[in-house]
Scaffold this active site. Structure first.
Site, mmCIF file in Angstrom:
data_model
loop_
_atom_site.group_PDB
_atom_site.id
_atom_site.type_symbol
_atom_site.label_atom_id
_atom_site.label_comp_id
_atom_site.label_asym_id
_atom_site.label_seq_id
_atom_site.Cartn_x
_atom_site.Cartn_y
_atom_site.Cartn_z
ATOM 1 N N ARG A 221 -5.201 -1.752 4.947
ATOM 2 C CA ARG A 221 -3.753 -1.663 4.841
ATOM 3 C C ARG A 221 -3.291 -2.828 3.985
ATOM 4 O O ARG A 221 -3.921 -3.891 3.986
ATOM 5 C CB ARG A 221 -3.094 -1.760 6.221
ATOM 6 C CG ARG A 221 -3.140 -0.506 7.062
ATOM 7 C CD ARG A 221 -2.202 0.589 6.505
ATOM 8 N NE ARG A 221 -2.160 1.776 7.346
ATOM 9 C CZ ARG A 221 -2.925 2.864 7.159
ATOM 10 N NH1 ARG A 221 -3.791 2.888 6.163
ATOM 11 N NH2 ARG A 221 -2.808 3.903 7.960
ATOM 12 N N ASP A 242 -6.456 0.056 -2.730
ATOM 13 C CA ASP A 242 -5.797 1.350 -2.600
ATOM 14 C C ASP A 242 -4.521 1.234 -1.772
ATOM 15 O O ASP A 242 -3.799 2.212 -1.621
ATOM 16 C CB ASP A 242 -6.755 2.347 -1.931
ATOM 17 C CG ASP A 242 -6.226 3.770 -1.932
ATOM 18 O OD1 ASP A 242 -5.680 4.189 -2.980
ATOM 19 O OD2 ASP A 242 -6.347 4.468 -0.901
ATOM 20 N N GLU A 247 4.652 -0.564 0.275
ATOM 21 C CA GLU A 247 4.181 0.711 -0.236
ATOM 22 C C GLU A 247 5.320 1.707 -0.176
ATOM 23 O O GLU A 247 5.940 1.818 0.872
ATOM 24 C CB GLU A 247 3.024 1.199 0.654
ATOM 25 C CG GLU A 247 1.790 1.558 -0.122
ATOM 26 C CD GLU A 247 0.594 1.821 0.787
ATOM 27 O OE1 GLU A 247 0.563 2.897 1.392
ATOM 28 O OE2 GLU A 247 -0.292 0.963 0.869
ATOM 29 N N HIS A 266 -2.654 4.510 -2.825
ATOM 30 C CA HIS A 266 -2.989 4.985 -1.470
ATOM 31 C C HIS A 266 -3.450 6.442 -1.472
ATOM 32 O O HIS A 266 -2.823 7.324 -0.867
ATOM 33 C CB HIS A 266 -1.813 4.787 -0.499
ATOM 34 C CG HIS A 266 -2.269 4.677 0.936
ATOM 35 N ND1 HIS A 266 -1.620 3.953 1.901
ATOM 36 C CD2 HIS A 266 -3.360 5.194 1.560
ATOM 37 C CE1 HIS A 266 -2.259 4.032 3.051
ATOM 38 N NE2 HIS A 266 -3.324 4.784 2.867
ATOM 39 N N GLY A 269 -7.620 9.056 1.149
ATOM 40 C CA GLY A 269 -7.904 10.327 1.817
ATOM 41 C C GLY A 269 -7.490 11.543 1.013
ATOM 42 O O GLY A 269 -7.767 12.676 1.409
#
Lengths: 320, 320
Positions: A221, A242, A247, A266, A269
């Site tokens: 994070r 990432d 954010e 980000h 995934g």
């Protein structure tokens, strides 16, 4: 139809993919538009890590919210009592670990430089993972997937978790050993959850302990690193991340322009690996509830007792 | 001093690194300036893959040329009779395989896009290696190192070599199976040597057989792919390459600007992994010749018989 098990999904693509499920009504609901009148056995959330929007759900008309994310920071604070919340363990870890390795290799072999210098044939030696020491900081779902991927690269892996322990591959160091370990490694991959202990963990002291030219990769994070410290030390170390703090990272944020820093938005995934895995989780939840079993992967509330009656209907035909 | 074993090296850094070698005189020679009067037992070439400059060597005064490269295209055509030429097996394969994986992951997870779009928080789904089929075309030194590195990524590896065979991990397909295999894979990693058979192998027909969105990674030689065909098909497939045709790629070459193409300037072997490995090869050659053994890794001429007398002196003290 009214007695059929009811699953809501975020979009029409989901309806198509799950169309083969027997005894299941599928309707589209984004969890933000008005809640369906009819009881929702499982509500699959749109893919987001935010907790926002959950506070208005009516527990009399929804049993289980299935998240597509691994993180669930803040959900317990807003989710109405009586609704269960399951996260998406197993969906994103491998894909996020893959991105960690992609960012590490791109930074170390200077793929980012080749992209910026397109048109120039500018050969020079770079670092390599071969013969290097790589610290994996965090040995949970993502950390173990990173470990699996780095195995073949000819590096020595230095594994660190909260407490020192051993597994079949040898020692996993404790975080209390960081001061002595950091000066000995060339790479740190951050794969810890965000907690009080890990917030701001990568600060000036942490970075100063690393040797010149070290690379820090963050797929954890943004707040695990102190962004100002990263910017201060980026001439001496590299940072491939990432995740950022804040954010999304604003267009005018200085981190974008610091030499030696590589940022992806980000997307750990967000790969082709996700859909079959989240589909499988939803299918499994449907099957469990239809059989009268507990739902899997419930993270809010942390203990299930007291909720079985409301959620795991079916099995004896008593579903609504 | 005149009777001491004589090794020439490309620069002063080499002299320092090998300074501990007993019974060895080290002098700097680039193989292009005038040849030393004194007999050279081993001449370590500067790091280049070109054959140029070898044709003027005097075989009466040089025994073995030790290359720092793996490839030796054209050397046999120009090297004077009576000189041996050894290549650098084991120095670059792992580093080149690492770059192949770096280019593959960067292209697939769109790290190149994040670099170009720095300042934008532009999230979207990308491909991943997870669940995909990756063809390794070429199963020599580089191919096996790529295989080792891709093992942990959750992909299915489809290995192809000149002739079908089996090893302990299963079948290695023959190149005659390419027409049926290409439509079934998502990625092709090219790690074949440049030969008559592999020149232009990746042409329009090859590329057309691949599914939409496939990625071709080239760490072989530029001429293994037909550059015009790559440019024609780059909207449908991606191409990530460390080698080009021609090399260096001119600044105004269209390949630089084609969307979906990622180019690095032939740096597969140019990493921190190189120096300790090439040093070890030279040390091994010195030791072998001092002991009266054959030199290792001789690739020109292809057979050693007839040359032992001239090169492997020593052992009985008869070195000059």
């Amino acid at each position: 139809m009214g007695s059929t098990f009811h699953v809501t999904v975020p979009d029409a693509g989901w309806v198509e993919r799950l169309a083969d499920l027997d005894d299941v009504d599928l309707t589209v609901w984004d969890l933000e538009s008005p809640q369906p009148e009819r009881y929702v056995d499982i509500a699959v959330r749109p893919y987001t890590v935010a907790a926002a929007g959950l506070e208005n759900l009516d527990p009399a008309r929804v049993g289980l919210v299935q998240s597509q994310a691994l993180g669930f920071d803040g959900v317990a604070d807003v989710l109405p009592d009586g609704i269960l919340y399951a996260n998406a363990v197993g969906v994103h870890e491998a894909s996020t670990a893959e991105l960690a390795v992609a960012l590490l290799l791109a930074s170390q072999r200077e793929v980012d430089r080749y992209v910026r210098e397109a048109g120039q044939w500018n050969r020079r030696f770079t670092a390599s993972l071969i013969d290097r020491r790589i610290m994996l900081l965090g040995h949970g779902g993502i950390g173990t997937e990173v470990e699996k991927r780095l195995d073949g690269f000819g590096a020595e892996l230095v594994r660190v978790a909260t407490r020192r322990r051993e597994d079949e591959r040898g020692v996993i160091h404790g975080t209390d050993e960081l001061p002595t370990l950091l000066p000995t490694v060339d790479v740190v991959v951050l794969a810890v959850p965000l907690t009080d202990r890990t917030t701001g963990l990568v600060d000036d002291e942490f970075l100063s302990a690393l040797p010149d030219g070290a690379i820090v990769v963050n797929v954890s994070r943004g707040k695990v690193a102190d962004t100002d410290a990263i910017i201060r030390q980026a001439g001496r170390i590299r940072y491939a991340t990432d995740v950022t703090d804040p954010e999304p990272l604003p267009a005018d944020h200085p981190l974008w322009a610091v030499p030696g820093v590589l940022v992806s938005p980000h997307v750990g995934g967000m790969s082709s690996a996700m859909q079959p895995r989240i589909d499988a989780i939803v299918r499994n939840q449907v099957q469990r509830l239809l059989e009268g079993s507990e739902p899997d992967l419930v993270v809010v509330p942390q203990r299930i007792p007291g909720h079985e009656g409301r959620v795991s209907r079916g099995g004896d035909g008593a579903r609504r």
